[in-house]
Write an enzyme that holds these catalytic residues in place. Structure first.
Site, PDB file in Angstrom:
ATOM      1  N   ARG A  34       0.790  -1.229   0.000  1.00 52.17           N
ATOM      2  CA  ARG A  34       0.000   0.000   0.000  1.00 52.17           C
ATOM      3  C   ARG A  34       0.824   1.282   0.000  1.00 52.17           C
ATOM      4  O   ARG A  34       1.764   1.446   0.771  1.00 52.17           O
ATOM      5  CB  ARG A  34      -0.979  -0.003   1.171  1.00 52.17           C
ATOM      6  CG  ARG A  34      -0.350  -0.150   2.545  1.00 52.17           C
ATOM      7  CD  ARG A  34      -1.432  -0.513   3.565  1.00 52.17           C
ATOM      8  NE  ARG A  34      -0.924  -0.466   4.929  1.00 52.17           N
ATOM      9  CZ  ARG A  34      -1.317   0.426   5.841  1.00 52.17           C
ATOM     10  NH1 ARG A  34      -2.196   1.354   5.533  1.00 52.17           N
ATOM     11  NH2 ARG A  34      -0.831   0.397   7.064  1.00 52.17           N
ATOM     12  N   LEU A  68       8.504   0.872   5.224  1.00 56.51           N
ATOM     13  CA  LEU A  68       9.799   0.199   5.115  1.00 56.51           C
ATOM     14  C   LEU A  68      10.704   0.953   4.142  1.00 56.51           C
ATOM     15  O   LEU A  68      10.243   1.430   3.110  1.00 56.51           O
ATOM     16  CB  LEU A  68       9.617  -1.234   4.627  1.00 56.51           C
ATOM     17  CG  LEU A  68       8.919  -2.190   5.599  1.00 56.51           C
ATOM     18  CD1 LEU A  68       8.702  -3.538   4.930  1.00 56.51           C
ATOM     19  CD2 LEU A  68       9.731  -2.374   6.869  1.00 56.51           C
ATOM     20  N   SER A  94       1.153  -4.041   3.459  1.00 55.76           N
ATOM     21  CA  SER A  94       2.361  -3.451   4.037  1.00 55.76           C
ATOM     22  C   SER A  94       2.790  -2.242   3.212  1.00 55.76           C
ATOM     23  O   SER A  94       2.675  -2.244   1.989  1.00 55.76           O
ATOM     24  CB  SER A  94       3.498  -4.486   4.047  1.00 55.76           C
ATOM     25  OG  SER A  94       4.696  -3.924   4.536  1.00 55.76           O
ATOM     26  N   HIS A  95       3.295  -1.211   3.904  1.00 57.38           N
ATOM     27  CA  HIS A  95       3.894  -0.064   3.217  1.00 57.38           C
ATOM     28  C   HIS A  95       5.294  -0.468   2.755  1.00 57.38           C
ATOM     29  O   HIS A  95       6.299  -0.160   3.411  1.00 57.38           O
ATOM     30  CB  HIS A  95       4.004   1.129   4.163  1.00 57.38           C
ATOM     31  CG  HIS A  95       2.718   1.815   4.466  1.00 57.38           C
ATOM     32  ND1 HIS A  95       1.816   2.206   3.496  1.00 57.38           N
ATOM     33  CD2 HIS A  95       2.167   2.215   5.650  1.00 57.38           C
ATOM     34  CE1 HIS A  95       0.782   2.815   4.063  1.00 57.38           C
ATOM     35  NE2 HIS A  95       0.972   2.826   5.362  1.00 57.38           N
ATOM     36  N   VAL A  96       5.389  -1.143   1.652  1.00 57.34           N
ATOM     37  CA  VAL A  96       6.684  -1.605   1.148  1.00 57.34           C
ATOM     38  C   VAL A  96       6.714  -1.436  -0.361  1.00 57.34           C
ATOM     39  O   VAL A  96       5.684  -1.548  -1.034  1.00 57.34           O
ATOM     40  CB  VAL A  96       6.930  -3.094   1.546  1.00 57.34           C
ATOM     41  CG1 VAL A  96       5.905  -4.019   0.912  1.00 57.34           C
ATOM     42  CG2 VAL A  96       8.343  -3.532   1.191  1.00 57.34           C
TER      43      VAL A  96
END
Length: 332
Positions: A34, A68, A94-96
């Protein structure tokens, strides 16, 4: 900035099958890497409600501080291995940045993401990190000093017009810190620091487009809610069947419509509590920004807008393809 849509002849030959990457997935795991400040929490809340109906779990990466950084190859491999080990029927958010599962000899998940107007997103982030309910808990948790009041209280347009570094969007400037969120493309480009981190880089944009075209089932936007939910439903039914109805059911006017109320019960959505699907991270503090200021900084986001419009055009093509197929099935 404008983009060219498909010509009439091209539109008539759009095919959902050719525009759907879901069948390419080798895992029934939905991977949502995301992008911050695109309404990703709202989509997570929707998926959590749908998961109660369709019997799947939503796993959100418990990141402290949120995002991340650029991962080293070994870190990428470990992250990918962890996602690939999840049970079928799992959503992982996940913010990746984009991860290439095939390159690391792992089976591909179903990729999704969301995008937002680049300048609106930057403004949203500016005020989000200055909201007391964001910075106070984080700094207390890490035993850090509270920020300078001037930093907290400076409005975005003042920041831009005074030429402060944080509001100067200089082409090819490098990533300054993990929370430097001017690059929406970074989340689709990947972890190549040399190619992906220069701001507004044509190289980063091209790589991001290739990854979207090749791997992502859907890249949607809350700016086009109906279109996004329709495409998610049709292209990824395992996770999103009934998404539009579920989303609409959280509006006050929904149950006043007898047909929709009946359909809601038919799909067994009565098993889900009636909690409202909202964007938890929405910042009501964000003030009005003069259009002239927005236009001033848009000039520095040309390639970021190119990518944004590319994603929106692809979403519209997916939507048109669905409707064309339905017209054909009805002999129209």
């Amino acid at each position: 900035i404008r983009f060219k849509g498909p010509q009439p002849f091209q539109i008539l030959h759009l095919s959902p099958e050719k525009l759907n990457n879901t069948p390419k997935a080798e895992l029934d795991v939905l991977f949502f890497n995301r992008v911050p400040k695109t309404g990703s929490m709202q989509l997570i809340e929707l998926m959590r409600q749908l998961g109660k109906v369709h019997d799947y779990q939503v796993e959100k990466d418990p990141q402290n501080g949120g995002v991340l950084p650029i991962l080293e190859p070994a870190e990428e491999s470990d992250f990918i291995d962890n996602v690939a080990s999840l049970e079928d029927g799992t959503v992982f958010a996940s913010h990746v940045n984009y991860l290439n599962f095939t390159k690391h000899d792992q089976r591909r998940p179903i990729y999704i993401n969301m995008v937002r107007d680049p300048v609106e997103r930057v403004i949203s982030w500016y005020y989000y990190i200055r909201a007391p309910w964001v910075f106070v808990p984080g700094r207390r948790r890490n035993n850090r000093e509270m920020p300078n009041p001037k930093w907290v209280n400076t409005e975005f347009d003042q920041c831009v017009l005074s030429g402060e570094k944080v509001c100067s969007y200089i082409e090819n400037s490098l990533l300054e810190h993990v929370g430097d969120h001017r690059r929406q493309t970074l989340f689709f480009c990947g972890h190549n620091e040399f190619k992906c981190t220069p701001f507004n880089s044509p190289t980063a944009v091209q790589m991001a487009k290739e990854h979207v075209e090749r791997d992502y089932a859907v890249v949607g936007s809350w700016e086009d809610t109906n279109i996004t939910l329709t495409v998610l439903e049709k292209y990824i039914p395992l996770f999103f069947r009934g998404a539009k109805l579920m989303f609409e059911s959280r509006s006050q006017s929904f149950f006043s419509n007898p047909k929709k109320r009946h359909l809601f019960c038919t799909l067994h959505f009565k098993t889900v509590n009636n909690s409202k699907i909202t964007n938890r991270n929405k910042n009501k503090r964000k003030p009005f920004i003069e259009p002239e200021v927005k236009e001033m900084i848009r000039r520095n986001f040309t390639n970021e807008y190119d990518f944004y419009y590319f994603c929106k055009q692809r979403l519209y093509k997916q939507y048109l393809a669905i409707n064309l197929k339905e017209l054909e099935e009805h002999g129209l």
